[in-house]
Design a protein around this motif. Structure first.
Motif, PDB file in Angstrom:
ATOM      1  N   VAL A 154       0.873  -1.183  -0.044  1.00  0.00           N
ATOM      2  CA  VAL A 154      -0.150  -0.161  -0.017  1.00  0.00           C
ATOM      3  C   VAL A 154       0.682   1.349  -0.006  1.00  0.00           C
ATOM      4  CG1 VAL A 154      -1.509   1.275   1.534  1.00  0.00           C
ATOM      5  CG2 VAL A 154      -2.028  -1.037   1.065  1.00  0.00           C
ATOM      6  N   VAL A 155       0.619   2.203  -0.988  1.00  0.00           N
ATOM      7  CA  VAL A 155       1.343   3.326  -0.974  1.00  0.00           C
ATOM      8  C   VAL A 155       0.500   4.589  -0.683  1.00  0.00           C
ATOM      9  CG1 VAL A 155       2.883   4.954  -2.393  1.00  0.00           C
ATOM     10  CG2 VAL A 155       3.177   2.414  -2.845  1.00  0.00           C
ATOM     11  N   THR A 156       0.377   5.151   0.007  1.00  0.00           N
ATOM     12  CA  THR A 156      -0.626   6.271   0.602  1.00  0.00           C
ATOM     13  C   THR A 156      -0.414   7.377   1.129  1.00  0.00           C
ATOM     14  OG1 THR A 156      -2.844   6.503   1.543  1.00  0.00           O
ATOM     15  CG2 THR A 156      -1.233   4.925   2.544  1.00  0.00           C
ATOM     16  N   GLU A 175       8.953   1.366   4.379  1.00  0.00           N
ATOM     17  CA  GLU A 175      10.250   2.052   3.882  1.00  0.00           C
ATOM     18  C   GLU A 175       9.894   3.440   3.568  1.00  0.00           C
ATOM     19  OE1 GLU A 175      11.042  -1.069   1.046  1.00  0.00           O
ATOM     20  OE2 GLU A 175      10.344   0.082  -0.482  1.00  0.00           O
ATOM     21  N   GLU A 176      11.032   4.087   3.093  1.00  0.00           N
ATOM     22  CA  GLU A 176      11.138   5.325   2.588  1.00  0.00           C
ATOM     23  C   GLU A 176      10.296   5.452   1.030  1.00  0.00           C
ATOM     24  OE1 GLU A 176      14.674   7.416   1.331  1.00  0.00           O
ATOM     25  OE2 GLU A 176      15.407   5.489   1.065  1.00  0.00           O
ATOM     26  N   TYR A 177       9.570   6.318   0.726  1.00  0.00           N
ATOM     27  CA  TYR A 177       9.162   6.550  -0.752  1.00  0.00           C
ATOM     28  C   TYR A 177      10.212   6.976  -1.603  1.00  0.00           C
ATOM     29  CZ  TYR A 177       6.138   8.284  -4.564  1.00  0.00           C
ATOM     30  OH  TYR A 177       5.413   8.251  -5.657  1.00  0.00           O
ATOM     31  N   PRO A 213      -6.350   0.805  -7.272  1.00  0.00           N
ATOM     32  CA  PRO A 213      -5.679  -0.084  -6.562  1.00  0.00           C
ATOM     33  C   PRO A 213      -4.317  -0.696  -7.139  1.00  0.00           C
ATOM     34  CG  PRO A 213      -7.803  -1.100  -7.074  1.00  0.00           C
ATOM     35  CD  PRO A 213      -7.759   0.397  -7.776  1.00  0.00           C
ATOM     36  N   ASN A 214      -3.678  -1.189  -6.343  1.00  0.00           N
ATOM     37  CA  ASN A 214      -2.522  -2.008  -7.178  1.00  0.00           C
ATOM     38  C   ASN A 214      -3.020  -3.356  -7.759  1.00  0.00           C
ATOM     39  OD1 ASN A 214       0.143  -1.117  -7.345  1.00  0.00           O
ATOM     40  ND2 ASN A 214       0.452  -0.882  -5.025  1.00  0.00           N
ATOM     41  N   THR A 215      -2.370  -3.864  -8.554  1.00  0.00           N
ATOM     42  CA  THR A 215      -2.789  -5.012  -9.353  1.00  0.00           C
ATOM     43  C   THR A 215      -1.716  -6.058  -9.508  1.00  0.00           C
ATOM     44  OG1 THR A 215      -2.690  -4.377 -11.577  1.00  0.00           O
ATOM     45  CG2 THR A 215      -4.630  -3.900 -10.872  1.00  0.00           C
ATOM     46  N   VAL A 271      16.609  -0.439  -5.631  1.00  0.00           N
ATOM     47  CA  VAL A 271      15.751  -1.355  -5.971  1.00  0.00           C
ATOM     48  C   VAL A 271      14.340  -1.336  -5.238  1.00  0.00           C
ATOM     49  CG1 VAL A 271      15.591  -3.945  -5.491  1.00  0.00           C
ATOM     50  CG2 VAL A 271      17.696  -2.967  -6.209  1.00  0.00           C
ATOM     51  N   ILE A 272      13.166  -1.426  -5.744  1.00  0.00           N
ATOM     52  CA  ILE A 272      12.088  -1.291  -5.140  1.00  0.00           C
ATOM     53  C   ILE A 272      11.760  -2.989  -4.731  1.00  0.00           C
ATOM     54  CG2 ILE A 272       9.358  -1.141  -5.254  1.00  0.00           C
ATOM     55  CD1 ILE A 272       9.854   0.934  -7.394  1.00  0.00           C
ATOM     56  N   GLU A 273      11.870  -3.965  -5.334  1.00  0.00           N
ATOM     57  CA  GLU A 273      11.673  -5.124  -4.930  1.00  0.00           C
ATOM     58  C   GLU A 273      12.383  -6.036  -5.793  1.00  0.00           C
ATOM     59  OE1 GLU A 273       7.972  -6.944  -5.848  1.00  0.00           O
ATOM     60  OE2 GLU A 273       7.888  -6.148  -7.833  1.00  0.00           O
TER      61      GLU A 273
HETATM   62  P1  AMP Z   1       6.015  -4.433  -4.961  1.00  0.00           P
HETATM   63  O1  AMP Z   1       5.052  -5.386  -4.741  1.00  0.00           O
HETATM   64  O2  AMP Z   1       7.389  -4.186  -4.017  1.00  0.00           O
HETATM   65  O3  AMP Z   1       6.762  -4.226  -6.315  1.00  0.00           O
HETATM   66  O4  AMP Z   1       5.369  -2.803  -4.960  1.00  0.00           O
HETATM   67  C1  AMP Z   1       4.317  -2.642  -5.805  1.00  0.00           C
HETATM   68  C2  AMP Z   1       4.368  -1.172  -6.240  1.00  0.00           C
HETATM   69  O5  AMP Z   1       4.253  -0.330  -5.442  1.00  0.00           O
HETATM   70  C3  AMP Z   1       5.867  -0.967  -7.042  1.00  0.00           C
HETATM   71  O6  AMP Z   1       5.565  -1.229  -8.401  1.00  0.00           O
HETATM   72  C4  AMP Z   1       5.709   0.526  -6.923  1.00  0.00           C
HETATM   73  O7  AMP Z   1       4.850   1.256  -7.969  1.00  0.00           O
HETATM   74  C5  AMP Z   1       5.250   0.753  -5.468  1.00  0.00           C
HETATM   75  N1  AMP Z   1       5.991   0.879  -4.406  1.00  0.00           N
HETATM   76  C6  AMP Z   1       6.687  -0.243  -3.741  1.00  0.00           C
HETATM   77  N2  AMP Z   1       7.567   0.069  -2.802  1.00  0.00           N
HETATM   78  C7  AMP Z   1       7.781   1.729  -3.009  1.00  0.00           C
HETATM   79  C8  AMP Z   1       8.550   2.666  -2.630  1.00  0.00           C
HETATM   80  N3  AMP Z   1       9.263   2.613  -1.687  1.00  0.00           N
HETATM   81  N4  AMP Z   1       8.376   3.822  -2.920  1.00  0.00           N
HETATM   82  C9  AMP Z   1       7.426   4.456  -3.925  1.00  0.00           C
HETATM   83  N5  AMP Z   1       6.640   3.335  -4.705  1.00  0.00           N
HETATM   84  C10 AMP Z   1       6.869   2.029  -4.000  1.00  0.00           C
END
Ligand code: AMP
Length: 417
Positions: A154-156, A175-177, A213-215, A271-273
């Protein structure tokens, strides 16, 4: 070569389609598959999380290679009994798959390997979560530690919503945005050698303009005309190779597909993930551009000979995929509706990859999941690929069908996404 692919989605359909075009592949099987995959592979009704059943099937078929598509069987440890039976398998073992299975584990590996990522806290109580949210400020990023099929994040801007998500999960990473455009970069690895593929971008939000929402992902494209030159080399050196080296040094080598989800921030690439398998829907566009026959590449990763492979060959063409989802996706997808226009879309030049479909009693194709189809097209540039993909989408109908209309739009207009 006899190949068995495990999984049910459009990613597996894309893998099966590429494998079916590889002259080295003599037999192609998929378990459990879907109605589209049935056109290119023999289907077998096996529980993909059951390692013993998958191994028994691979033995019975005399499979020379098993390709595990989704994360759930990898995290459940399906690769182990296959390897123990001496069957080459594309996909990491259970421990290395924790890179995707646990966000906290991934953070630990990145810290040890010096890989740039967002600063974060692992929280298990509401008090810890509140303190972490306040340490970073809005926008808040709260991630379920475990597997959540792309829907655990969730990003909000709303602190109460962030706290609520944290409370609903057993353990979260806060985590940090990270601002800046996102890039998905896949690499094939045998645990030592790392072979990056071409970058792609996906669209995670349900609605146009990155709203909703995220998908699991609503579309993707490749190449990225706006990406900085040297990005792939930089990510190989600062992210992919150090991560693969760290896991090998820990005694849990990662072989298979390492997926780096990256943010190109003002302070550099982060790296986001990580994911431990091909991404869906990016695979649909990446494989559409790959010219090297796929089976040999996957087998080389499985048997540790990637270093001996010729460099991968790529098409200069662009590829776009648009996901058609069912009504109510992602919250409560409706299923069981007949799908019309599949052949017309293909006749128009699109390639229709099936995600959530099944065959009905009269041979008709029915919706059977949230993401139903991934309509993919290639063209001389993104504008042409995009026009062809949307022409395919326009031919297809099922009750309540929804899709985004802006996949690759900004990039095709040469604007930053
Ligand atoms: P993830 O499942 O970790 O890929 O997260 C899903 C989506 O959430 C990512 O593709 C990003 O759009 C968003 N997201 C995840 N982590 C961050 C972050 N630290 N800052 C900004 N957006 C994020």
């Amino acid at each position: 070569m006899k190949v068995l692919v495990i999984g049910t989605g459009a990613r597996e359909h894309a893998l099966c389609r590429s494998l079916s075009q590889d002259p080295a592949v003599s037999e192609l099987h998929c378990a459990p598959g879907n109605a589209g995959i049935a056109r290119v592979a023999a289907l077998h009704p096996v529980d993909q999380l059951d390692g013993a059943a998958v191994t028994a099937l691979a033995r019975e078929l005399g499979a020379d290679l098993v390709v595990v598509g989704p994360e759930a069987p990898l995290v459940a440890g399906v690769a182990e009994p296959l390897r123990a039976a001496g069957i080459p398998v594309f996909g990491p073992g259970k421990e290395a798959a924790q890179l995707e299975g646990s966000k906290a584990f991934a953070k630990d590996v990145m810290a040890a390997a010096g890989v740039p990522t967002a600063r974060s806290y692992v929280c298990t109580t509401p008090e810890e979560a509140a303190a972490a949210l306040d340490a970073f400020g809005a926008p808040y990023v709260v991630k379920d530690d475990g597997l959540a099929a792309g829907k655990g994040v969730v990003v909000t801007e709303d602190r109460a919503a962030a706290l609520e998500h944290a409370a609903a999960c057993e353990r979260v990473v806060i985590e940090e945005y990270l601002d800046g455009p996102e890039v998905s970069l896949f690499a094939i690895t045998d645990g030592t050698t790392v072979l990056p593929l071409v970058p792609a971008q996906d669209f995670k939000r349900a609605l146009d303009g990155d709203r909703g929402p995220n998908t699991g992902g609503m579309g993707a494209y490749s190449p990225l005309p706006w990406a900085p030159e040297g990005l792939v080399a930089e990510v190989l050196e600062s992210v992919l190779q150090p991560t693969v080296d760290e896991l090998r040094h820990r005694g849990t080598p990662f072989s298979g597909l390492l997926y780096a989800g990256l943010a190109l921030t003002s302070r550099g690439t982060r790296v986001i993930e990580f994911n431990a398998r091909f991404g869906d829907p990016e695979t649909q566009v990446v494989l559409a551009r790959l010219r090297t026959p796929l089976a040999g590449v996957l087998l080389a990763a499985a048997d540790g000979t990637l270093g001996e492979l010729e460099p991968l060959r790529w098409s200069e063409e662009a590829a776009v995929t648009v996901v058609m989802a069912s009504e109510g996706y992602p919250a409560s997808p409706r299923t069981g509706d007949p799908i019309e226009g599949l052949d017309a879309a293909e006749a128009d030049g699109a390639s229709v990859l099936h995600a959530g479909t099944r065959s009905g009693p009269a041979g008709e194709v029915l919706t059977a999941g949230g993401r139903v189809l991934s309509v993919t097209a290639v063209g001389a540039d993104l504008a042409e690929a995009r026009a062809k993909a949307y022409a395919g989408v326009a031919e297809i109908s099922f009750k309540g069908a929804q899709h985004r209309t802006d996949i690759a739009a900004a990039a095709a207009g040469q604007q930053l996404p």
